[in-house]
Enzyme design. Structure first.
Site, PDB file in Angstrom:
ATOM      1  N   GLU A  10       0.835  -1.204   0.000  1.00  0.00           N
ATOM      2  CA  GLU A  10       0.000   0.000   0.000  1.00  0.00           C
ATOM      3  C   GLU A  10       0.868   1.252   0.000  1.00  0.00           C
ATOM      4  O   GLU A  10       0.471   2.288  -0.542  1.00  0.00           O
ATOM      5  CB  GLU A  10      -0.924  -0.046   1.233  1.00  0.00           C
ATOM      6  CG  GLU A  10      -1.919   1.092   1.343  1.00  0.00           C
ATOM      7  CD  GLU A  10      -1.367   2.250   2.143  1.00  0.00           C
ATOM      8  OE1 GLU A  10      -1.851   3.390   1.958  1.00  0.00           O
ATOM      9  OE2 GLU A  10      -0.452   2.022   2.949  1.00  0.00           O
ATOM     10  N   HIS A 323      -4.086  -2.675   2.549  1.00  0.00           N
ATOM     11  CA  HIS A 323      -3.627  -2.157   3.837  1.00  0.00           C
ATOM     12  C   HIS A 323      -3.283  -3.311   4.779  1.00  0.00           C
ATOM     13  O   HIS A 323      -2.237  -3.306   5.443  1.00  0.00           O
ATOM     14  CB  HIS A 323      -4.720  -1.302   4.486  1.00  0.00           C
ATOM     15  CG  HIS A 323      -4.710   0.124   4.079  1.00  0.00           C
ATOM     16  ND1 HIS A 323      -5.480   0.591   3.039  1.00  0.00           N
ATOM     17  CD2 HIS A 323      -4.031   1.195   4.555  1.00  0.00           C
ATOM     18  CE1 HIS A 323      -5.278   1.891   2.904  1.00  0.00           C
ATOM     19  NE2 HIS A 323      -4.401   2.285   3.800  1.00  0.00           N
TER      20      HIS A 323
END
Length: 353
Positions: A10, A323
């Site tokens: 991410e 994430h």
């Protein structure tokens, strides 16, 4: 020293926050390079700097690279100290993201840590303060985590002005398995408290919430709540949403809904009808509840470092976000753990021994 590529996965601020927290816990020096390399404005932003400065104060770290736009950070912790700290992020920098940077380290502090933080409590691209308090902290308690939040004032973009008191006690973490039956038990308890209330007895579970606004007509938070309650009722969920209206430094509105380990939230903005804000929050939590997973997608990535520190833990989630995958990768760089990810009946089970 552990070297971390800040552009991995991410590649955002969360990677840096998790690395710093686990550096503090393990006492390992870190060097993070390529920070936010692929973002439109790469490097550290003011909000990141405040979080890192706070972490450095709490663990007496030697640190370099703390400047706006810096793409490289060196962090060498000494010892996680307790004490009282006052932090002013400035304008509407996210209070919840600052807390994310230090919370995994605080169980290992020598004494109680008390933080008075000023900034934004309800701002875009971060958990709302109500979500952190009622979903994240609810889940962390299952690991034996000891901490609490007191909301003094809300703060919205761009002026901020919010204030939160956060208190954390040293504690020993232990493993926990987040099973859907746990959230069902909580829902049954909530419904039992409402026995005899009209239209509730055949509903699935009760969803709690707070709809709020500052410097806006009182009908704004009321309309947000009514729209959310209406959609939830249509879908078979009871709800109890508090409506709060106040006058503060900043102008804004929002709504957060929660039950068990699932939440949904939305923020108002100019030109967006209050009804749409309420429905957006309701749609978010309905999507999570319908999936039948133990935790929602946002909580899933927040729990990763705590699971590794506690050991012998697991959860199911409807989707493993980038994430969460990035947080798993960073955590495995610091701790002698290996996460397992299995797909079962349309859900992802994430576990660690």
């Amino acid at each position: 020293m552990i070297e971390i590529d800040g552009s991995y996965g991410e590649g955002g601020g969360q990677l840096v926050r998790t690395a710093v927290a686990l550096s503090a816990v393990t006492g390992k020096e870190i060097k993070v390079t390529n920070i936010r390399k692929n973002r439109p404005n790469p490097g550290l932003k003011q909000q990141h700097l405040k979080a890192l400065e706070t972490a450095a104060k709490i663990c007496r770290a030697r640190v370099s690279g703390l400047s706006p736009g810096s793409s490289e950070l060196f962090f060498a912790p000494v010892e996680i100290k307790g004490g009282k700290y006052g932090i002013d992020i400035g304008t509407a920098g996210s209070i919840t993201l600052l807390l994310q940077c230090i919370m995994p380290a605080l169980p290992f502090a020598k004494e109680k840590v008390e933080l008075t933080i000023r900034g934004g409590t309800d701002v875009a691209w971060s958990p709302t303060i109500d979500y952190l308090q009622h979903v994240t902290f609810n889940a962390l308690e299952k690991f034996g985590y000891v901490g609490n939040l007191t909301l003094k004032k809300r703060g919205f973009y761009p002026r901020g002005g919010g204030e939160v008191l956060a208190v954390f006690e040293p504690c020993k973490l232990h493993g926990f398995h987040f099973l859907k039956t746990e959230t069902k038990k909580k829902a049954e308890k909530d419904l039992k408290e409402c026995e005899g209330t009209k239209d509730r007895q055949n509903l699935k579970e009760e969803i709690m919430g707070i709809s709020h606004a500052s410097n806006l007509p009182s009908h704004v938070p009321a309309r947000q709540a009514e729209a959310a309650e209406s959609l939830l009722l249509e879908t078979g969920y009871a709800s109890r949403i508090d409506i709060r209206s106040c006058e503060l430094l900043s102008t804004g509105s929002g709504i957060t809904l929660w039950t068990g380990y699932c939440g949904g939230s939305a923020l108002g903005k100019r030109g967006l009808p209050a009804e749409k804000v309420g429905r957006q929050a309701a749609e978010e939590i309905i999507t999570e509840l319908r999936a039948g997973a133990a935790v929602d997608m946002h909580l899933a990535d927040q729990l990763i470092p705590y699971m590794a520190l506690a050991g012998n833990s697991s959860y199911t989630v409807r989707e493993l976000t980038l994430h969460a995958a990035t947080n798993i990768w960073v955590t495995e760089q610091f701790l002698d753990v290996k996460f397992r990810i299995e797909e079962k009946e349309g859900l992802f089970e994430v576990s660690v021994d």
